[in-house]
Design a protein around this motif. Sequence first.
Motif, PDB file in Angstrom:
ATOM      1  N   TYR A 163     -13.755  -2.526  11.666  1.00  0.00           N
ATOM      2  CA  TYR A 163     -12.498  -1.914  11.137  1.00  0.00           C
ATOM      3  C   TYR A 163     -11.426  -2.232  12.471  1.00  0.00           C
ATOM      4  CZ  TYR A 163      -8.694   1.516  10.344  1.00  0.00           C
ATOM      5  OH  TYR A 163      -7.449   2.055  10.284  1.00  0.00           O
TER       6      TYR A 163
ATOM      7  N   MET B  50      -6.610   8.965   3.272  1.00  0.00           N
ATOM      8  CA  MET B  50      -7.651   8.194   3.830  1.00  0.00           C
ATOM      9  C   MET B  50      -8.591   9.066   4.828  1.00  0.00           C
ATOM     10  SD  MET B  50      -7.535   4.972   6.521  1.00  0.00           S
ATOM     11  CE  MET B  50      -7.217   3.576   5.229  1.00  0.00           C
ATOM     12  N   ILE B  51      -7.839   9.884   5.353  1.00  0.00           N
ATOM     13  CA  ILE B  51      -8.578  10.853   6.516  1.00  0.00           C
ATOM     14  C   ILE B  51      -8.873  12.368   6.187  1.00  0.00           C
ATOM     15  CG2 ILE B  51      -7.756   9.236   8.262  1.00  0.00           C
ATOM     16  CD1 ILE B  51      -6.247  12.457   8.781  1.00  0.00           C
TER      17      ILE B  51
ATOM     18  N   THR C 131      -8.533  -7.533   3.809  1.00  0.00           N
ATOM     19  CA  THR C 131      -7.568  -6.602   3.657  1.00  0.00           C
ATOM     20  C   THR C 131      -6.554  -6.011   4.644  1.00  0.00           C
ATOM     21  OG1 THR C 131      -9.097  -5.913   2.053  1.00  0.00           O
ATOM     22  CG2 THR C 131      -7.366  -4.277   2.517  1.00  0.00           C
TER      23      THR C 131
ATOM     24  N   ALA D 226      -0.877  -1.812   4.020  1.00  0.00           N
ATOM     25  CA  ALA D 226      -2.163  -1.885   3.245  1.00  0.00           C
ATOM     26  C   ALA D 226      -3.399  -1.898   3.803  1.00  0.00           C
ATOM     27  CB  ALA D 226      -2.064  -2.832   2.215  1.00  0.00           C
TER      28      ALA D 226
ATOM     29  N   PRO E 191      -0.839   3.785  14.591  1.00  0.00           N
ATOM     30  CA  PRO E 191      -0.902   5.152  14.144  1.00  0.00           C
ATOM     31  C   PRO E 191      -2.095   5.912  14.704  1.00  0.00           C
ATOM     32  CG  PRO E 191      -0.423   3.890  11.953  1.00  0.00           C
ATOM     33  CD  PRO E 191      -1.231   2.911  13.075  1.00  0.00           C
ATOM     34  N   GLY E 192      -1.903   7.085  15.041  1.00  0.00           N
ATOM     35  CA  GLY E 192      -3.025   8.046  15.393  1.00  0.00           C
ATOM     36  C   GLY E 192      -3.561   8.584  14.088  1.00  0.00           C
ATOM     37  N   LEU E 193      -3.991   9.900  14.469  1.00  0.00           N
ATOM     38  CA  LEU E 193      -4.739  10.700  13.169  1.00  0.00           C
ATOM     39  C   LEU E 193      -3.315  11.127  12.262  1.00  0.00           C
ATOM     40  CD1 LEU E 193      -7.563  11.705  12.191  1.00  0.00           C
ATOM     41  CD2 LEU E 193      -6.632  14.000  13.202  1.00  0.00           C
TER      42      LEU E 193
ATOM     43  N   GLY F 283      -0.097   8.046   1.273  1.00  0.00           N
ATOM     44  CA  GLY F 283      -0.221   7.978   2.541  1.00  0.00           C
ATOM     45  C   GLY F 283       0.948   7.455   3.243  1.00  0.00           C
TER      46      GLY F 283
ATOM     47  N   LEU G 207      -2.396  -1.647  -5.232  1.00  0.00           N
ATOM     48  CA  LEU G 207      -3.386  -2.288  -5.994  1.00  0.00           C
ATOM     49  C   LEU G 207      -2.936  -2.211  -7.433  1.00  0.00           C
ATOM     50  CD1 LEU G 207      -6.484  -1.375  -4.221  1.00  0.00           C
ATOM     51  CD2 LEU G 207      -5.624  -3.649  -4.413  1.00  0.00           C
TER      52      LEU G 207
ATOM     53  N   GLY H  77       0.896  -1.086  -0.102  1.00  0.00           N
ATOM     54  CA  GLY H  77      -0.047   0.068  -0.001  1.00  0.00           C
ATOM     55  C   GLY H  77       0.954   1.249   0.044  1.00  0.00           C
TER      56      GLY H  77
ATOM     57  N   ASN I 261       4.810  -1.852  -3.299  1.00  0.00           N
ATOM     58  CA  ASN I 261       3.249  -2.475  -3.646  1.00  0.00           C
ATOM     59  C   ASN I 261       2.220  -1.644  -3.654  1.00  0.00           C
ATOM     60  OD1 ASN I 261       0.796  -4.177  -1.861  1.00  0.00           O
ATOM     61  ND2 ASN I 261       1.455  -5.036  -3.879  1.00  0.00           N
TER      62      ASN I 261
ATOM     63  N   SER J  81      -3.902   0.530  14.298  1.00  0.00           N
ATOM     64  CA  SER J  81      -4.549   1.552  14.256  1.00  0.00           C
ATOM     65  C   SER J  81      -4.826   2.048  15.835  1.00  0.00           C
ATOM     66  CB  SER J  81      -5.771   1.483  13.442  1.00  0.00           C
ATOM     67  OG  SER J  81      -6.594   2.668  13.784  1.00  0.00           O
TER      68      SER J  81
ATOM     69  N   LYS K 158      -7.994  -4.297  13.345  1.00  0.00           N
ATOM     70  CA  LYS K 158      -6.892  -3.643  13.985  1.00  0.00           C
ATOM     71  C   LYS K 158      -6.312  -4.018  15.312  1.00  0.00           C
ATOM     72  CE  LYS K 158      -6.021  -0.919  10.232  1.00  0.00           C
ATOM     73  NZ  LYS K 158      -4.676  -1.240   9.432  1.00  0.00           N
TER      74      LYS K 158
ATOM     75  N   GLY L 221       1.745   3.368  -2.454  1.00  0.00           N
ATOM     76  CA  GLY L 221       1.338   4.420  -3.449  1.00  0.00           C
ATOM     77  C   GLY L 221       1.007   5.762  -2.867  1.00  0.00           C
TER      78      GLY L 221
ATOM     79  N   ILE M  97      -7.933  -0.808   4.419  1.00  0.00           N
ATOM     80  CA  ILE M  97      -9.049   0.020   4.159  1.00  0.00           C
ATOM     81  C   ILE M  97      -9.861   0.471   5.441  1.00  0.00           C
ATOM     82  CG2 ILE M  97      -9.024  -0.656   1.738  1.00  0.00           C
ATOM     83  CD1 ILE M  97     -11.395  -2.511   2.472  1.00  0.00           C
TER      84      ILE M  97
HETATM   85  P1  NAD Z   1      -4.597   5.474   2.304  1.00  0.00           P
HETATM   86  O1  NAD Z   1      -6.048   4.914   1.909  1.00  0.00           O
HETATM   87  O2  NAD Z   1      -4.185   7.048   2.067  1.00  0.00           O
HETATM   88  O3  NAD Z   1      -3.514   4.472   1.430  1.00  0.00           O
HETATM   89  C1  NAD Z   1      -3.833   3.159   1.404  1.00  0.00           C
HETATM   90  C2  NAD Z   1      -2.909   2.662   0.491  1.00  0.00           C
HETATM   91  O4  NAD Z   1      -3.248   1.205   0.377  1.00  0.00           O
HETATM   92  C3  NAD Z   1      -3.591   2.909  -0.892  1.00  0.00           C
HETATM   93  O5  NAD Z   1      -2.708   3.407  -1.979  1.00  0.00           O
HETATM   94  C4  NAD Z   1      -4.452   1.821  -1.321  1.00  0.00           C
HETATM   95  O6  NAD Z   1      -4.811   1.476  -2.730  1.00  0.00           O
HETATM   96  C5  NAD Z   1      -3.600   0.696  -0.841  1.00  0.00           C
HETATM   97  N1  NAD Z   1      -4.166  -0.515  -0.796  1.00  0.00           N
HETATM   98  C6  NAD Z   1      -5.650  -0.791  -0.260  1.00  0.00           C
HETATM   99  N2  NAD Z   1      -5.997  -2.144  -0.167  1.00  0.00           N
HETATM  100  C7  NAD Z   1      -4.832  -2.654  -0.714  1.00  0.00           C
HETATM  101  C8  NAD Z   1      -4.525  -4.055  -0.971  1.00  0.00           C
HETATM  102  N3  NAD Z   1      -5.552  -4.921  -0.832  1.00  0.00           N
HETATM  103  N4  NAD Z   1      -3.443  -4.454  -1.595  1.00  0.00           N
HETATM  104  C9  NAD Z   1      -2.402  -3.250  -1.991  1.00  0.00           C
HETATM  105  N5  NAD Z   1      -2.615  -2.065  -1.611  1.00  0.00           N
HETATM  106  C10 NAD Z   1      -3.911  -1.727  -1.113  1.00  0.00           C
HETATM  107  O7  NAD Z   1      -4.471   5.180   3.938  1.00  0.00           O
HETATM  108  P2  NAD Z   1      -3.595   5.409   5.083  1.00  0.00           P
HETATM  109  O8  NAD Z   1      -4.065   6.570   5.747  1.00  0.00           O
HETATM  110  O9  NAD Z   1      -1.957   5.794   4.310  1.00  0.00           O
HETATM  111  O10 NAD Z   1      -3.442   4.109   5.648  1.00  0.00           O
HETATM  112  C11 NAD Z   1      -2.470   3.214   5.731  1.00  0.00           C
HETATM  113  C12 NAD Z   1      -2.562   2.367   6.642  1.00  0.00           C
HETATM  114  O11 NAD Z   1      -2.227   2.967   8.017  1.00  0.00           O
HETATM  115  C13 NAD Z   1      -3.946   1.392   6.725  1.00  0.00           C
HETATM  116  O12 NAD Z   1      -3.602   0.144   7.173  1.00  0.00           O
HETATM  117  C14 NAD Z   1      -4.681   2.344   7.882  1.00  0.00           C
HETATM  118  O13 NAD Z   1      -5.868   1.436   8.407  1.00  0.00           O
HETATM  119  C15 NAD Z   1      -3.717   2.411   8.852  1.00  0.00           C
HETATM  120  N6  NAD Z   1      -4.006   3.668   9.753  1.00  0.00           N
HETATM  121  C16 NAD Z   1      -4.233   4.945   8.989  1.00  0.00           C
HETATM  122  C17 NAD Z   1      -4.517   5.930  10.001  1.00  0.00           C
HETATM  123  C18 NAD Z   1      -4.790   7.320   9.562  1.00  0.00           C
HETATM  124  O14 NAD Z   1      -5.099   8.313  10.232  1.00  0.00           O
HETATM  125  N7  NAD Z   1      -4.387   7.804   8.310  1.00  0.00           N
HETATM  126  C19 NAD Z   1      -4.644   5.847  11.318  1.00  0.00           C
HETATM  127  C20 NAD Z   1      -4.480   4.450  11.755  1.00  0.00           C
HETATM  128  C21 NAD Z   1      -4.254   3.472  11.030  1.00  0.00           C
END
Ligand code: NAD
Length: 265
Positions: free
Chosen positions: A170, A207-208, A127, A105, A200-202, A30, A51, A26, A49, A157, A174, A28, A107
């Motif tokens: 969700y 995603m957010i 996922t 990665a 991670p926090g916020l 964030g 999608l 994941g 890596n 998370s 986590k 690409g 969702i």
């Molecule tokens: P994001 O949606 O911005 O990025 C996630 C990336 O993962 C995307 O590019 C997406 O295409 C890819 N992805 C999703 N499903 C996939 C799959 N099956 N195979 C390969 N790639 C896949 O999200 P983010 O905020 O960067 O979150 C990254 C991780 O951190 C996640 O696991 C999320 O649950 C966790 N997280 C995020 C936050 C936050 O505040 N942003 C907080 C706690 C946990």
Amino acid sequence: MKFSQERQLDKGQNMRLKGKIAIVTGAGQGIGRGIAEVFAHEGADVVINDLTADSRTDEVANNIRNKGRRAIVVPGDVSRRSDVERVFDTAWAELGPVDVLANNAGIETIIPFTELTDEQWEAVTTTNLKSEWMCSQAFCRRLIAEGRKGSIINIGSIQAARVLPGRTHYAPSKLAIEALTRNISAEVGANGIRVNCIHPGLIDTPMIQWVLNRPDILPQVVTQISLGRPGLPAEIGSVAAFLASDEASYVTGQSLYVDGGWVGK
Ligand code: NAD
């Protein structure tokens, strides 16, 4: 609301991952992108890596190559066993034996408990949780067969410890990553493979953005965070780099909240 950008990539380069090869799922955008770029900054070659291979993954790969490191994009859905095997085979074939896996990665969907369907439950848990189990297994099997050490960083998370509405699928996906981390670490510790989790926090990612763009919600969330601001992907990346590096050689089975002091407040 405006927040200061506390941690930029340019602040220091310790080369803590010099000579190592890492896979980040994941990556690409964030947090995954933040981890991939900090890993490269610290000296690692990186398998990116996501999608799909697209302009986002190309940009991450180019940023890494501009640091003098090797980078390849290997698209694949890590919630599917066949894709997982192909991603790891390609990584080994094109870059060589991998040392570090960042299972990032994931969702998030927000659906009231009483309306949640089987399909929605399965999409999120497969996922977020099953992918980390499958990628960890594919990684450890290869390391053990080759007699090599390694490090896994699982991304959980804040919601492992905080209740937010509409997350009955969700949040368990986590929290379970903590148990996954502890149990895998116990089984592969004797092989020199360390497994840790970051909650991670916020964090300011695509995603957010919906939270960051809601003036009616954001201040209320931010007052719960001791540091009074969202985090940056690079601030997760630098902790992941520490856990991946030899500096953390006696750390395994741990889950660490990197949340600006949200759970602790
Ligand atoms: P994001 O949606 O911005 O990025 C996630 C990336 O993962 C995307 O590019 C997406 O295409 C890819 N992805 C999703 N499903 C996939 C799959 N099956 N195979 C390969 N790639 C896949 O999200 P983010 O905020 O960067 O979150 C990254 C991780 O951190 C996640 O696991 C999320 O649950 C966790 N997280 C995020 C936050 C936050 O505040 N942003 C907080 C706690 C946990």
